[in-house]
Write a protein that holds these residues in place. Structure first.
Motif, PDB file in Angstrom:
ATOM      1  N   CYS A 115       0.880  -1.028   0.140  1.00 18.86           N
ATOM      2  CA  CYS A 115      -0.025   0.027   0.111  1.00 18.86           C
ATOM      3  C   CYS A 115       0.860   1.056   0.030  1.00 18.86           C
ATOM      4  CB  CYS A 115      -0.837   0.091   1.192  1.00 18.86           C
ATOM      5  SG  CYS A 115      -1.897   1.501   1.074  1.00 18.86           S
ATOM      6  N   THR A 116       0.612   2.050  -0.991  1.00 17.52           N
ATOM      7  CA  THR A 116       1.178   3.357  -0.894  1.00 17.52           C
ATOM      8  C   THR A 116       0.391   4.753  -0.711  1.00 17.52           C
ATOM      9  OG1 THR A 116       1.141   3.437  -3.376  1.00 17.52           O
ATOM     10  CG2 THR A 116       3.112   2.601  -2.378  1.00 17.52           C
ATOM     11  N   GLU A 117      -1.113   4.235  -0.669  1.00 13.11           N
ATOM     12  CA  GLU A 117      -1.989   5.507  -0.711  1.00 13.11           C
ATOM     13  C   GLU A 117      -2.323   5.791   0.692  1.00 13.11           C
ATOM     14  OE1 GLU A 117      -5.384   4.886  -3.341  1.00 13.11           O
ATOM     15  OE2 GLU A 117      -4.377   3.755  -4.557  1.00 13.11           O
ATOM     16  N   HIS A 118      -2.414   4.634   1.712  1.00 15.00           N
ATOM     17  CA  HIS A 118      -2.654   4.977   3.028  1.00 15.00           C
ATOM     18  C   HIS A 118      -3.948   5.870   3.334  1.00 15.00           C
ATOM     19  CE1 HIS A 118       0.847   2.614   4.182  1.00 15.00           C
ATOM     20  NE2 HIS A 118       1.668   3.797   3.323  1.00 15.00           N
ATOM     21  N   LEU A 119      -5.084   5.198   2.741  1.00 19.87           N
ATOM     22  CA  LEU A 119      -6.110   6.039   2.628  1.00 19.87           C
ATOM     23  C   LEU A 119      -6.896   5.863   4.102  1.00 19.87           C
ATOM     24  CD1 LEU A 119      -7.572   5.118  -0.725  1.00 19.87           C
ATOM     25  CD2 LEU A 119      -6.317   7.381  -0.297  1.00 19.87           C
ATOM     26  N   GLU A 120      -6.660   4.584   4.812  1.00 17.90           N
ATOM     27  CA  GLU A 120      -7.202   4.424   6.144  1.00 17.90           C
ATOM     28  C   GLU A 120      -6.211   4.077   7.095  1.00 17.90           C
ATOM     29  OE1 GLU A 120     -10.093   1.561   5.806  1.00 17.90           O
ATOM     30  OE2 GLU A 120     -11.564   2.759   4.242  1.00 17.90           O
ATOM     31  N   ASN A 121      -6.386   4.154   8.384  1.00 23.39           N
ATOM     32  CA  ASN A 121      -5.378   3.584   9.393  1.00 23.39           C
ATOM     33  C   ASN A 121      -4.945   2.342   9.328  1.00 23.39           C
ATOM     34  OD1 ASN A 121      -5.248   6.175  10.344  1.00 23.39           O
ATOM     35  ND2 ASN A 121      -7.000   5.876  12.014  1.00 23.39           N
ATOM     36  N   SER A 122      -6.092   1.516   8.475  1.00 24.17           N
ATOM     37  CA  SER A 122      -5.970   0.047   8.462  1.00 24.17           C
ATOM     38  C   SER A 122      -5.348  -0.361   7.421  1.00 24.17           C
ATOM     39  CB  SER A 122      -7.148  -0.813   8.543  1.00 24.17           C
ATOM     40  OG  SER A 122      -7.852  -0.347   7.453  1.00 24.17           O
ATOM     41  N   CYS A 123      -4.840   0.583   6.319  1.00 22.91           N
ATOM     42  CA  CYS A 123      -4.048   0.211   5.248  1.00 22.91           C
ATOM     43  C   CYS A 123      -2.714  -0.484   5.304  1.00 22.91           C
ATOM     44  CB  CYS A 123      -3.949   1.473   4.426  1.00 22.91           C
ATOM     45  SG  CYS A 123      -5.553   1.944   3.576  1.00 22.91           S
ATOM     46  N   ALA A 124      -2.551  -1.190   4.594  1.00 23.80           N
ATOM     47  CA  ALA A 124      -1.068  -2.148   4.989  1.00 23.80           C
ATOM     48  C   ALA A 124      -0.722  -3.010   3.746  1.00 23.80           C
ATOM     49  CB  ALA A 124      -1.127  -2.776   6.169  1.00 23.80           C
ATOM     50  N   THR A 125       0.336  -3.509   3.918  1.00 25.36           N
ATOM     51  CA  THR A 125       0.889  -4.787   2.913  1.00 25.36           C
ATOM     52  C   THR A 125      -0.167  -5.741   3.155  1.00 25.36           C
ATOM     53  OG1 THR A 125       3.080  -3.929   2.763  1.00 25.36           O
ATOM     54  CG2 THR A 125       2.705  -5.892   2.180  1.00 25.36           C
ATOM     55  N   ARG A 126      -0.284  -6.316   2.189  1.00 23.70           N
ATOM     56  CA  ARG A 126      -1.191  -7.624   2.169  1.00 23.70           C
ATOM     57  C   ARG A 126      -0.597  -8.402   1.195  1.00 23.70           C
ATOM     58  NH1 ARG A 126      -6.774  -9.214   3.150  1.00 23.70           N
ATOM     59  NH2 ARG A 126      -6.917 -11.274   3.005  1.00 23.70           N
ATOM     60  N   SER A 127      -0.605  -9.850   1.646  1.00 24.58           N
ATOM     61  CA  SER A 127       0.024 -10.780   0.834  1.00 24.58           C
ATOM     62  C   SER A 127      -0.478 -12.220   0.718  1.00 24.58           C
ATOM     63  CB  SER A 127       1.411 -10.993   1.108  1.00 24.58           C
ATOM     64  OG  SER A 127       1.425 -11.628   2.620  1.00 24.58           O
ATOM     65  N   THR A 128      -1.997 -12.471   1.339  1.00 24.93           N
ATOM     66  CA  THR A 128      -2.556 -13.520   1.234  1.00 24.93           C
ATOM     67  C   THR A 128      -4.045 -13.562   0.935  1.00 24.93           C
ATOM     68  OG1 THR A 128      -3.199 -13.438   3.746  1.00 24.93           O
ATOM     69  CG2 THR A 128      -1.052 -14.372   3.283  1.00 24.93           C
ATOM     70  N   VAL A 129      -4.705 -14.692   0.447  1.00 24.20           N
ATOM     71  CA  VAL A 129      -6.161 -14.780   0.271  1.00 24.20           C
ATOM     72  C   VAL A 129      -6.505 -15.638   1.628  1.00 24.20           C
ATOM     73  CG1 VAL A 129      -5.956 -14.552  -2.292  1.00 24.20           C
ATOM     74  CG2 VAL A 129      -5.694 -16.771  -1.178  1.00 24.20           C
ATOM     75  N   ASP A 130      -7.697 -15.569   2.051  1.00 29.53           N
ATOM     76  CA  ASP A 130      -8.227 -16.226   2.914  1.00 29.53           C
ATOM     77  C   ASP A 130      -8.206 -17.955   2.493  1.00 29.53           C
ATOM     78  OD1 ASP A 130      -8.239 -14.363   5.075  1.00 29.53           O
ATOM     79  OD2 ASP A 130     -10.623 -13.634   4.252  1.00 29.53           O
ATOM     80  N   TYR A 131      -8.851 -18.165   1.494  1.00 30.97           N
ATOM     81  CA  TYR A 131      -8.801 -19.376   0.845  1.00 30.97           C
ATOM     82  C   TYR A 131      -8.703 -19.019  -0.871  1.00 30.97           C
ATOM     83  CZ  TYR A 131     -10.274 -24.066  -0.851  1.00 30.97           C
ATOM     84  OH  TYR A 131     -10.376 -25.094  -1.521  1.00 30.97           O
ATOM     85  N   GLY A 132      -8.004 -20.065  -1.355  1.00 30.48           N
ATOM     86  CA  GLY A 132      -7.926 -20.207  -2.705  1.00 30.48           C
ATOM     87  C   GLY A 132      -7.758 -21.497  -3.484  1.00 30.48           C
ATOM     88  N   GLU A 133      -8.287 -21.829  -4.768  1.00 34.28           N
ATOM     89  CA  GLU A 133      -7.690 -22.954  -5.285  1.00 34.28           C
ATOM     90  C   GLU A 133      -7.657 -22.946  -6.807  1.00 34.28           C
ATOM     91  OE1 GLU A 133     -11.177 -25.388  -4.043  1.00 34.28           O
ATOM     92  OE2 GLU A 133     -12.394 -24.830  -5.851  1.00 34.28           O
ATOM     93  N   TRP A 134      -6.864 -23.877  -7.323  1.00 32.19           N
ATOM     94  CA  TRP A 134      -6.588 -23.808  -8.820  1.00 32.19           C
ATOM     95  C   TRP A 134      -6.825 -25.347  -9.172  1.00 32.19           C
ATOM     96  CZ3 TRP A 134      -5.775 -21.238 -13.052  1.00 32.19           C
ATOM     97  CH2 TRP A 134      -4.896 -21.893 -14.029  1.00 32.19           C
ATOM     98  N   ASN A 135      -7.717 -25.420 -10.257  1.00 33.41           N
ATOM     99  CA  ASN A 135      -7.836 -26.794 -10.852  1.00 33.41           C
ATOM    100  C   ASN A 135      -6.798 -27.267 -12.115  1.00 33.41           C
ATOM    101  OD1 ASN A 135      -9.195 -25.438 -12.968  1.00 33.41           O
ATOM    102  ND2 ASN A 135     -11.211 -25.969 -12.543  1.00 33.41           N
ATOM    103  N   GLY A 136      -5.886 -26.216 -12.399  1.00 31.80           N
ATOM    104  CA  GLY A 136      -5.321 -26.537 -13.692  1.00 31.80           C
ATOM    105  C   GLY A 136      -5.664 -25.654 -14.751  1.00 31.80           C
ATOM    106  N   HIS A 137      -6.955 -25.188 -14.579  1.00 26.92           N
ATOM    107  CA  HIS A 137      -7.407 -24.178 -15.788  1.00 26.92           C
ATOM    108  C   HIS A 137      -8.042 -23.084 -15.146  1.00 26.92           C
ATOM    109  CE1 HIS A 137      -6.951 -27.769 -18.245  1.00 26.92           C
ATOM    110  NE2 HIS A 137      -7.564 -28.406 -17.473  1.00 26.92           N
ATOM    111  N   HIS A 138      -8.555 -23.061 -14.112  1.00 25.82           N
ATOM    112  CA  HIS A 138      -9.328 -21.822 -13.326  1.00 25.82           C
ATOM    113  C   HIS A 138      -9.132 -21.729 -11.826  1.00 25.82           C
ATOM    114  CE1 HIS A 138     -12.832 -19.131 -13.272  1.00 25.82           C
ATOM    115  NE2 HIS A 138     -13.214 -19.758 -12.226  1.00 25.82           N
ATOM    116  N   GLY A 139      -9.003 -20.626 -11.476  1.00 22.06           N
ATOM    117  CA  GLY A 139      -8.625 -20.008  -9.980  1.00 22.06           C
ATOM    118  C   GLY A 139      -9.836 -19.673  -9.459  1.00 22.06           C
TER     119      GLY A 139
END
Length: 242
Positions: free
Chosen positions: A145-169
């Protein structure tokens, strides 16, 4: 020659207390099996009721919830015991809310096949609290994050859940209430979508909450997220689990 599309996930969020981890595993495994729709609908009320639980009244609140959930349905004891045994270990309102969020993620993990091979430090085709790696990039997708529009703004690097079937995520942000969807989550998901598009990777991005789909749609509209970001609510959770 067409270049193969690759997506993988690596868990990096390891900040849950052990009792919450155990609850996530148990709930995910429980709901990896399809359940009766009434059973699911009644259980989802725990998110609404637990919003008002406080540590000082927790034992009494859990007792009331358990009696209500099990009323005329004694076969619900296994699930109610998991909930009671996990919440009773919370020592603050912060932990109660953290557990509520973890249980929503657990339900999604269950609907997607259960806990097997998801809590791993190795890259895999499914991820929980995981960094996303596209085309075997060694750093993964990280939003700084470079904008810091809110106090909670921060670097983020994860999804809560994700999956990949080889063709679609599929990629999910999970919040018990849509009101908790903030700038940090929105900016990361927008950045993730831009990276997926640049690699021409087929995908869907979801915001999952334990409230009505309509309420989630309103929150996404507030953040000016178009139809390419999909709301999933209580109705959708019931459909996935039953």
């Amino acid at each position: 020659m067409v270049k193969e599309k690759t997506v993988s996930f690596k868990r990096t969020d390891y900040d849950l207390p052990l009792f919450m981890m155990e609850a996530v595993k148990n709930i995910a495994e429980h709901f990896s099996i399809k359940r009766n729709k009434i059973y699911v609908t009644d259980f989802l009320q725990v998110f609404k009721r637990s919003k008002f639980w406080k540590v000082k009244n927790l034992e009494e609140d859990l007792k009331k919830w358990k009696l209500s959930f099990e009323a005329s349905h004694k076969d619900r004891t296994i699930l109610s015991d998991i909930i009671v045994d996990s919440f009773i270990q919370c020592t603050s309102k912060v932990e109660i809310n953290q557990l509520r969020g973890a249980l929503l993620e657990a339900i999604l993990i269950g609907a997607k096949g259960g806990f097997k091979n998801i809590d791993t430090r190795d890259e895999s085709k499914r991820g929980w609290g995981a960094r996303v790696f596209l085309q075997k990039n060694k750093n993964g997708v990280i939003y700084n994050c470079t904008e810091h529009l809110e106090n909670s703004c921060a670097t983020r690097s994860t999804v809560d859940y994700g999956e990949w079937n080889g063709h679609h995520g599929q990629f999910f942000e999970c919040k018990v209430s849509p009101e908790s969807i903030g700038c940090k989550e929105v900016k990361y998901m927008q950045f993730l979508k831009s990276q997926l598009k640049s690699h021409e990777i087929s995908h869907e991005i979801f915001f999952l909450c334990a409230e009505s789909q309509f309420n989630i749609e309103l929150k996404l509209e507030e953040h000016k997220l178009g139809p390419l970001f999909k709301p999933l609510g209580r109705e959708d959770i019931s459909r996935m689990l039953a």
